[in-house]
Design an enzyme around this catalytic site. Structure first.
Site, PDB file in Angstrom:
ATOM      1  N   ARG A  88     -12.876 -42.762  20.313  1.00 27.51           N
ATOM      2  CA  ARG A  88     -13.244 -41.479  19.718  1.00 27.51           C
ATOM      3  C   ARG A  88     -13.313 -40.387  20.767  1.00 27.51           C
ATOM      4  O   ARG A  88     -13.600 -39.255  20.470  1.00 27.51           O
ATOM      5  CB  ARG A  88     -14.625 -41.670  19.092  1.00 27.51           C
ATOM      6  CG  ARG A  88     -14.954 -40.749  17.971  1.00 27.51           C
ATOM      7  CD  ARG A  88     -14.414 -41.289  16.685  1.00 27.51           C
ATOM      8  NE  ARG A  88     -15.078 -40.716  15.548  1.00 27.51           N
ATOM      9  CZ  ARG A  88     -15.095 -41.293  14.365  1.00 27.51           C
ATOM     10  NH1 ARG A  88     -14.523 -42.450  14.172  1.00 27.51           N
ATOM     11  NH2 ARG A  88     -15.680 -40.701  13.364  1.00 27.51           N
ATOM     12  N   ARG A 102     -18.930 -32.751  11.683  1.00 26.55           N
ATOM     13  CA  ARG A 102     -17.983 -33.831  12.019  1.00 26.55           C
ATOM     14  C   ARG A 102     -16.635 -33.249  12.438  1.00 26.55           C
ATOM     15  O   ARG A 102     -16.003 -33.750  13.367  1.00 26.55           O
ATOM     16  CB  ARG A 102     -17.817 -34.778  10.815  1.00 26.55           C
ATOM     17  CG  ARG A 102     -19.037 -35.678  10.614  1.00 26.55           C
ATOM     18  CD  ARG A 102     -19.100 -36.240   9.205  1.00 26.55           C
ATOM     19  NE  ARG A 102     -17.999 -37.113   8.863  1.00 26.55           N
ATOM     20  CZ  ARG A 102     -17.666 -37.426   7.607  1.00 26.55           C
ATOM     21  NH1 ARG A 102     -18.344 -36.921   6.589  1.00 26.55           N
ATOM     22  NH2 ARG A 102     -16.668 -38.240   7.381  1.00 26.55           N
ATOM     23  N   ARG A 155     -15.685 -37.093  -2.172  1.00 26.06           N
ATOM     24  CA  ARG A 155     -16.235 -38.440  -1.962  1.00 26.06           C
ATOM     25  C   ARG A 155     -17.765 -38.396  -1.941  1.00 26.06           C
ATOM     26  O   ARG A 155     -18.423 -39.291  -2.465  1.00 26.06           O
ATOM     27  CB  ARG A 155     -15.705 -39.051  -0.659  1.00 26.06           C
ATOM     28  CG  ARG A 155     -16.195 -40.482  -0.461  1.00 26.06           C
ATOM     29  CD  ARG A 155     -15.602 -41.162   0.742  1.00 26.06           C
ATOM     30  NE  ARG A 155     -15.983 -40.488   1.969  1.00 26.06           N
ATOM     31  CZ  ARG A 155     -15.481 -40.789   3.173  1.00 26.06           C
ATOM     32  NH1 ARG A 155     -14.585 -41.734   3.296  1.00 26.06           N
ATOM     33  NH2 ARG A 155     -15.888 -40.144   4.240  1.00 26.06           N
ATOM     34  N   LYS A 175      -7.724 -42.308   7.504  1.00 26.11           N
ATOM     35  CA  LYS A 175      -7.629 -43.428   8.465  1.00 26.11           C
ATOM     36  C   LYS A 175      -8.041 -44.745   7.814  1.00 26.11           C
ATOM     37  O   LYS A 175      -7.323 -45.738   7.883  1.00 26.11           O
ATOM     38  CB  LYS A 175      -8.527 -43.179   9.696  1.00 26.11           C
ATOM     39  CG  LYS A 175      -8.219 -41.900  10.447  1.00 26.11           C
ATOM     40  CD  LYS A 175      -9.095 -41.746  11.679  1.00 26.11           C
ATOM     41  CE  LYS A 175     -10.586 -41.617  11.407  1.00 26.11           C
ATOM     42  NZ  LYS A 175     -10.944 -40.375  10.674  1.00 26.11           N
ATOM     43  N   ARG A 199     -21.936 -40.880   0.166  1.00 23.33           N
ATOM     44  CA  ARG A 199     -22.045 -41.285   1.575  1.00 23.33           C
ATOM     45  C   ARG A 199     -22.898 -40.253   2.316  1.00 23.33           C
ATOM     46  O   ARG A 199     -22.681 -39.051   2.157  1.00 23.33           O
ATOM     47  CB  ARG A 199     -20.637 -41.403   2.188  1.00 23.33           C
ATOM     48  CG  ARG A 199     -20.639 -42.197   3.478  1.00 23.33           C
ATOM     49  CD  ARG A 199     -19.244 -42.485   3.980  1.00 23.33           C
ATOM     50  NE  ARG A 199     -18.997 -41.836   5.254  1.00 23.33           N
ATOM     51  CZ  ARG A 199     -17.920 -42.027   6.005  1.00 23.33           C
ATOM     52  NH1 ARG A 199     -16.988 -42.863   5.593  1.00 23.33           N
ATOM     53  NH2 ARG A 199     -17.760 -41.409   7.149  1.00 23.33           N
TER      54      ARG A 199
HETATM   55  P1  AP5 Z   1     -10.717 -42.081   4.374  1.00 22.88           P
HETATM   56  O1  AP5 Z   1      -9.614 -43.039   4.290  1.00 22.88           O
HETATM   57  O2  AP5 Z   1     -12.110 -42.597   4.394  1.00 22.88           O
HETATM   58  O3  AP5 Z   1     -10.494 -41.118   5.646  1.00 22.88           O
HETATM   59  P2  AP5 Z   1     -11.021 -41.313   7.103  1.00 22.88           P
HETATM   60  O4  AP5 Z   1     -10.065 -40.573   7.983  1.00 22.88           O
HETATM   61  O5  AP5 Z   1     -11.249 -42.756   7.396  1.00 22.88           O
HETATM   62  O6  AP5 Z   1     -12.368 -40.501   6.966  1.00 22.88           O
HETATM   63  P3  AP5 Z   1     -13.859 -40.932   7.273  1.00 22.88           P
HETATM   64  O7  AP5 Z   1     -14.698 -39.884   6.656  1.00 22.88           O
HETATM   65  O8  AP5 Z   1     -14.169 -42.319   6.899  1.00 22.88           O
HETATM   66  O9  AP5 Z   1     -13.765 -40.815   8.830  1.00 22.88           O
HETATM   67  P4  AP5 Z   1     -14.766 -40.429   9.892  1.00 22.88           P
HETATM   68  O10 AP5 Z   1     -13.895 -40.449  11.082  1.00 22.88           O
HETATM   69  O11 AP5 Z   1     -15.535 -39.182   9.681  1.00 22.88           O
HETATM   70  O12 AP5 Z   1     -15.845 -41.570   9.713  1.00 22.88           O
HETATM   71  P5  AP5 Z   1     -16.073 -42.982  10.363  1.00 22.88           P
HETATM   72  O13 AP5 Z   1     -16.423 -43.890   9.270  1.00 22.88           O
HETATM   73  O14 AP5 Z   1     -14.978 -43.361  11.308  1.00 22.88           O
HETATM   74  O15 AP5 Z   1     -10.524 -41.005   3.210  1.00 22.88           O
HETATM   75  C1  AP5 Z   1     -11.457 -39.974   2.974  1.00 22.88           C
HETATM   76  C2  AP5 Z   1     -11.420 -39.616   1.484  1.00 22.88           C
HETATM   77  O16 AP5 Z   1     -10.140 -39.086   1.173  1.00 22.88           O
HETATM   78  C3  AP5 Z   1     -11.613 -40.840   0.561  1.00 22.88           C
HETATM   79  O17 AP5 Z   1     -12.347 -40.459  -0.560  1.00 22.88           O
HETATM   80  C4  AP5 Z   1     -10.174 -41.225   0.175  1.00 22.88           C
HETATM   81  O18 AP5 Z   1     -10.092 -41.861  -1.065  1.00 22.88           O
HETATM   82  C5  AP5 Z   1      -9.504 -39.859   0.157  1.00 22.88           C
HETATM   83  N1  AP5 Z   1      -8.076 -39.938   0.503  1.00 22.88           N
HETATM   84  C6  AP5 Z   1      -7.493 -40.747   1.450  1.00 22.88           C
HETATM   85  N2  AP5 Z   1      -6.167 -40.529   1.489  1.00 22.88           N
HETATM   86  C7  AP5 Z   1      -5.904 -39.553   0.563  1.00 22.88           C
HETATM   87  C8  AP5 Z   1      -4.707 -38.896   0.143  1.00 22.88           C
HETATM   88  N3  AP5 Z   1      -3.517 -39.191   0.693  1.00 22.88           N
HETATM   89  N4  AP5 Z   1      -4.810 -37.957  -0.815  1.00 22.88           N
HETATM   90  C9  AP5 Z   1      -6.020 -37.635  -1.369  1.00 22.88           C
HETATM   91  N5  AP5 Z   1      -7.190 -38.228  -1.033  1.00 22.88           N
HETATM   92  C10 AP5 Z   1      -7.132 -39.179  -0.058  1.00 22.88           C
HETATM   93  O19 AP5 Z   1     -17.347 -42.681  11.273  1.00 22.88           O
HETATM   94  C11 AP5 Z   1     -18.584 -42.322  10.700  1.00 22.88           C
HETATM   95  C12 AP5 Z   1     -19.594 -42.044  11.805  1.00 22.88           C
HETATM   96  O20 AP5 Z   1     -19.791 -43.240  12.593  1.00 22.88           O
HETATM   97  C13 AP5 Z   1     -19.180 -40.986  12.838  1.00 22.88           C
HETATM   98  O21 AP5 Z   1     -19.486 -39.672  12.418  1.00 22.88           O
HETATM   99  C14 AP5 Z   1     -20.017 -41.419  14.047  1.00 22.88           C
HETATM  100  O22 AP5 Z   1     -21.358 -41.024  13.890  1.00 22.88           O
HETATM  101  C15 AP5 Z   1     -19.959 -42.923  13.957  1.00 22.88           C
HETATM  102  N6  AP5 Z   1     -18.828 -43.498  14.721  1.00 22.88           N
HETATM  103  C16 AP5 Z   1     -17.759 -44.183  14.217  1.00 22.88           C
HETATM  104  N7  AP5 Z   1     -16.942 -44.550  15.200  1.00 22.88           N
HETATM  105  C17 AP5 Z   1     -17.490 -44.093  16.345  1.00 22.88           C
HETATM  106  C18 AP5 Z   1     -17.085 -44.156  17.709  1.00 22.88           C
HETATM  107  N8  AP5 Z   1     -15.957 -44.741  18.087  1.00 22.88           N
HETATM  108  N9  AP5 Z   1     -17.908 -43.563  18.640  1.00 22.88           N
HETATM  109  C19 AP5 Z   1     -19.055 -42.971  18.281  1.00 22.88           C
HETATM  110  N10 AP5 Z   1     -19.481 -42.872  17.005  1.00 22.88           N
HETATM  111  C20 AP5 Z   1     -18.700 -43.424  16.042  1.00 22.88           C
END
Ligand code: AP5
Length: 181
Positions: free
Chosen positions: A84, A138, A121, A9, A127
């Site tokens: 979410r 998660r 990662r 994402k 992280r």
């Molecule tokens: P990345 O692009 O970071 O993927 P992502 O889907 O954004 O994954 P995240 O781990 O960042 O998402 P998340 O939903 O767990 O965390 P968030 O920050 O939203 O890619 C991941 C990895 O894969 C990277 O190393 C990238 O390089 C690699 N990659 C990407 N594309 C690839 C490909 N095509 N091939 C190979 N490798 C690839 O949230 C974190 C925390 O914040 C949550 O757990 C929660 O506690 C809180 N939070 C955030 N939003 C809310 C909300 N709305 N409500 C409540 N709590 C929230």
């Protein structure tokens, strides 16, 4: 952008937002920045994030409503990581009306690949929530609380599913194709 942790994402949202000339609003990035700056919100959010649980709706929703009212979001935005759960989706509609989200882009990637990406990662960038136990939580939280949004947006005819496996440029190409339709 909708999809499980590690679906890409953030990676794709950053590129898409640049291509579209609109801000990329990631709630994960906003929350991590609050934690790093030791704000009140960051202090309240930190333990939830480190456990891989959702931060309480009222905290995140207030942050998003505030952000969407800033000037650079007037002509559009790409939300990444919000809503979410259905309650957050409803809160957004209540605050800004039914047109608040035009389309939910759902990145589909299998669990094995997700875990591999996040563990890698974790090793490379350290992280805090990219450890194996927290990654599993998660993924469970996603299935229980976020996956219902697929049905929520599908039933409103606002969901586009995109295959998230492949190289980053390949996935980006698929997203652009969907947006061009
Ligand atoms: P990345 O692009 O970071 O993927 P992502 O889907 O954004 O994954 P995240 O781990 O960042 O998402 P998340 O939903 O767990 O965390 P968030 O920050 O939203 O890619 C991941 C990895 O894969 C990277 O190393 C990238 O390089 C690699 N990659 C990407 N594309 C690839 C490909 N095509 N091939 C190979 N490798 C690839 O949230 C974190 C925390 O914040 C949550 O757990 C929660 O506690 C809180 N939070 C955030 N939003 C809310 C909300 N709305 N409500 C409540 N709590 C929230």
């Amino acid at each position: 952008m909708l999809g499980p942790p590690g679906a890409g994402k953030g990676t794709q949202a950053e590129r898409l937002a640049r291509a579209l000339g609109i801000p990329h609003l990631s709630t994960g990035d906003m929350l991590r920045s609050n934690v790093a700056n030791e704000t009140d919100l960051g202090r309240q959010a930190q333990a939830f994030m480190e456990a891989g649980d959702l931060v309480p709706d009222e905290l995140v929703t207030a942050m998003v409503i505030d952000r969407l009212q800033q000037e650079d979001a007037v002509c559009g935005y790409l939300l990444d990581g919000y809503p979410r759960n259905p309650a957050q989706a409803e809160a957004l509609v209540e605050a800004f009306g039914d047109e608040v989200l035009e389309l939910a882009l759902m990145l589909e990637v299998d669990a094995e690949e997700l875990i591999q990406r996040l563990v890698l990662r974790g090793e490379e960038q350290g992280r805090a929530d990219d450890t194996e136990d927290v990654i599993r939580n998660r993924l469970d939280v996603y299935e229980e609380q976020t996956a219902p949004l697929v049905e929520y947006y599908e039933s409103r005819d606002r969901l586009a599913r995109v295959q998230g496996l492949g190289t980053i440029p390949e996935v980006f190409g698929r997203l652009i194709e969907v947006l061009a339709q």
